[in-house]
Design a protein around this motif. Structure first.
Motif, PDB file in Angstrom:
ATOM      1  N   GLU A  15       0.809  -1.217   0.000  1.00 50.95           N
ATOM      2  CA  GLU A  15       0.000   0.000   0.000  1.00 50.95           C
ATOM      3  C   GLU A  15       0.845   1.270   0.000  1.00 50.95           C
ATOM      4  O   GLU A  15       0.400   2.307  -0.473  1.00 50.95           O
ATOM      5  N   GLU A  16       2.030   1.176   0.549  1.00 51.83           N
ATOM      6  CA  GLU A  16       2.868   2.366   0.662  1.00 51.83           C
ATOM      7  C   GLU A  16       4.319   2.024   0.291  1.00 51.83           C
ATOM      8  O   GLU A  16       5.026   1.365   1.050  1.00 51.83           O
ATOM      9  N   GLN A  17       4.751   2.475  -0.872  1.00 53.01           N
ATOM     10  CA  GLN A  17       6.074   2.157  -1.412  1.00 53.01           C
ATOM     11  C   GLN A  17       7.205   2.566  -0.483  1.00 53.01           C
ATOM     12  O   GLN A  17       8.237   1.891  -0.405  1.00 53.01           O
ATOM     13  N   SER A  18       7.027   3.632   0.270  1.00 53.29           N
ATOM     14  CA  SER A  18       8.113   4.118   1.135  1.00 53.29           C
ATOM     15  C   SER A  18       8.476   3.087   2.214  1.00 53.29           C
ATOM     16  O   SER A  18       9.620   3.041   2.674  1.00 53.29           O
ATOM     17  N   TYR A  23      12.688  -0.727   4.283  1.00 51.04           N
ATOM     18  CA  TYR A  23      13.186  -2.088   4.512  1.00 51.04           C
ATOM     19  C   TYR A  23      14.431  -2.361   3.661  1.00 51.04           C
ATOM     20  O   TYR A  23      15.423  -2.917   4.137  1.00 51.04           O
ATOM     21  N   LYS A  24      14.361  -1.980   2.388  1.00 43.14           N
ATOM     22  CA  LYS A  24      15.485  -2.229   1.478  1.00 43.14           C
ATOM     23  C   LYS A  24      16.730  -1.460   1.899  1.00 43.14           C
ATOM     24  O   LYS A  24      17.838  -2.004   1.885  1.00 43.14           O
ATOM     25  N   ILE A  29      22.216  -1.659   4.289  1.00 42.43           N
ATOM     26  CA  ILE A  29      23.170  -1.217   5.310  1.00 42.43           C
ATOM     27  C   ILE A  29      23.578  -2.400   6.185  1.00 42.43           C
ATOM     28  O   ILE A  29      24.758  -2.575   6.505  1.00 42.43           O
ATOM     29  N   ALA A  30      22.615  -3.234   6.568  1.00 41.39           N
ATOM     30  CA  ALA A  30      22.920  -4.404   7.395  1.00 41.39           C
ATOM     31  C   ALA A  30      23.900  -5.331   6.684  1.00 41.39           C
ATOM     32  O   ALA A  30      24.882  -5.796   7.280  1.00 41.39           O
ATOM     33  N   TYR A 120      11.428   0.079  10.639  1.00 39.75           N
ATOM     34  CA  TYR A 120      11.380  -1.067   9.727  1.00 39.75           C
ATOM     35  C   TYR A 120      12.746  -1.736   9.758  1.00 39.75           C
ATOM     36  O   TYR A 120      13.741  -1.170   9.321  1.00 39.75           O
ATOM     37  N   ILE A 121      12.772  -2.954  10.293  1.00 41.77           N
ATOM     38  CA  ILE A 121      14.029  -3.612  10.673  1.00 41.77           C
ATOM     39  C   ILE A 121      14.485  -4.643   9.659  1.00 41.77           C
ATOM     40  O   ILE A 121      13.688  -5.414   9.125  1.00 41.77           O
ATOM     41  N   ALA A 122      15.801  -4.685   9.451  1.00 45.32           N
ATOM     42  CA  ALA A 122      16.449  -5.740   8.673  1.00 45.32           C
ATOM     43  C   ALA A 122      17.562  -6.318   9.532  1.00 45.32           C
ATOM     44  O   ALA A 122      18.360  -5.579  10.104  1.00 45.32           O
ATOM     45  N   ILE A 123      17.575  -7.638   9.638  1.00 48.81           N
ATOM     46  CA  ILE A 123      18.591  -8.352  10.407  1.00 48.81           C
ATOM     47  C   ILE A 123      19.476  -9.091   9.409  1.00 48.81           C
ATOM     48  O   ILE A 123      18.985  -9.652   8.441  1.00 48.81           O
ATOM     49  N   SER A 124      20.770  -9.118   9.654  1.00 45.46           N
ATOM     50  CA  SER A 124      21.685  -9.828   8.769  1.00 45.46           C
ATOM     51  C   SER A 124      22.744 -10.535   9.608  1.00 45.46           C
ATOM     52  O   SER A 124      23.045 -10.111  10.722  1.00 45.46           O
ATOM     53  N   GLY A 125      23.286 -11.607   9.067  1.00 49.52           N
ATOM     54  CA  GLY A 125      24.316 -12.335   9.789  1.00 49.52           C
ATOM     55  C   GLY A 125      25.147 -13.190   8.860  1.00 49.52           C
ATOM     56  O   GLY A 125      24.785 -13.432   7.706  1.00 49.52           O
TER      57      GLY A 125
END
Length: 199
Positions: A15-18, A23-24, A29-30, A120-125
């Motif tokens: 519904e909302e591109q932003s 998230y992206k 960055i992650a 809006y969270i992104a986790i990376s490992g």
């Protein structure tokens, strides 16, 4: 009771591109932060310093996205602190400098962290074998790393509509048995953790 910003929780990135853009940006960055910490995970590196450098990298990179006048006030930064968990430490190890240790040749280090843009969270490992040279990994460390990779791939293939979580657990167990690895099972209490020796 509604908090500030709760009205936005119901919206989706469709519904909302932003929202998708946030998230992206957080994910990019992650991933960059994990890559940076991974490159510095060498014998002799101080774990607390690596964690601090990861967090600092995230904070600096977050300043470069969504920095227009309209989005300048968005909260952004570390969502989950940079952790470098070594060998038997399962995860979430982000020591203070007083409690820190150094990475050693042959350690298996699990690096994980999280970034958020406007919540809006992104986790990376990533898991890395600590070595002064980039030669082939051999022995039990290679078995453990291959087992983890193969178990993840098998679990992802099993995650389909209609399957149960016990089916995912079964394929993970089969992979661990093939590599003669030890699985850790936990309950709600950390002191109930037990290792099941499969070899």
């Amino acid at each position: 009771m509604e908090g500030e910003g709760d009205h936005e929780v119901e919206k989706t990135f469709i519904e909302e591109q932003s929202i998708l853009d946030k998230y992206k940006a957080a994910a990019e960055i992650a991933d960059e932060a994990v890559k940076m910490v991974t490159e510095k995970a060498v014998p002799g590196a101080d774990i607390a310093t690596l964690c601090q450098e990861g967090d600092n990298f995230i904070e600096e990179k977050c300043k470069t996205v969504f920095h227009s006048k309209k989005t300048k006030k968005l909260r952004r930064g570390v969502a989950f602190p940079t952790c470098v968990s070594v060998n038997y430490i399962l995860g979430n190890y982000s020591p203070l400098s007083d409690d820190s240790t150094e990475l050693k040749e042959g350690d298996v280090a699990k690096i994980d962290l999280g970034v958020h843009i406007d919540g809006y969270i992104a986790i990376s490992g990533h898991t890395v074998f600590v070595s002064a040279d980039s030669g082939k990994i051999t022995g039990r460390a290679a078995d453990v790393m291959l087992a983890a990779h193969e178990a993840k791939e098998a679990a992802l293939r099993t995650l389909v509509a209609g399957n149960k979580n016990t089916q995912v657990t079964e394929v993970i167990n089969k992979v661990a048995e093939e590599y003669k690895c030890c699985l850790l099972y936990t309950s709600d209490a950390a002191d109930d953790m037990q290792c099941v020796d499969l070899g």
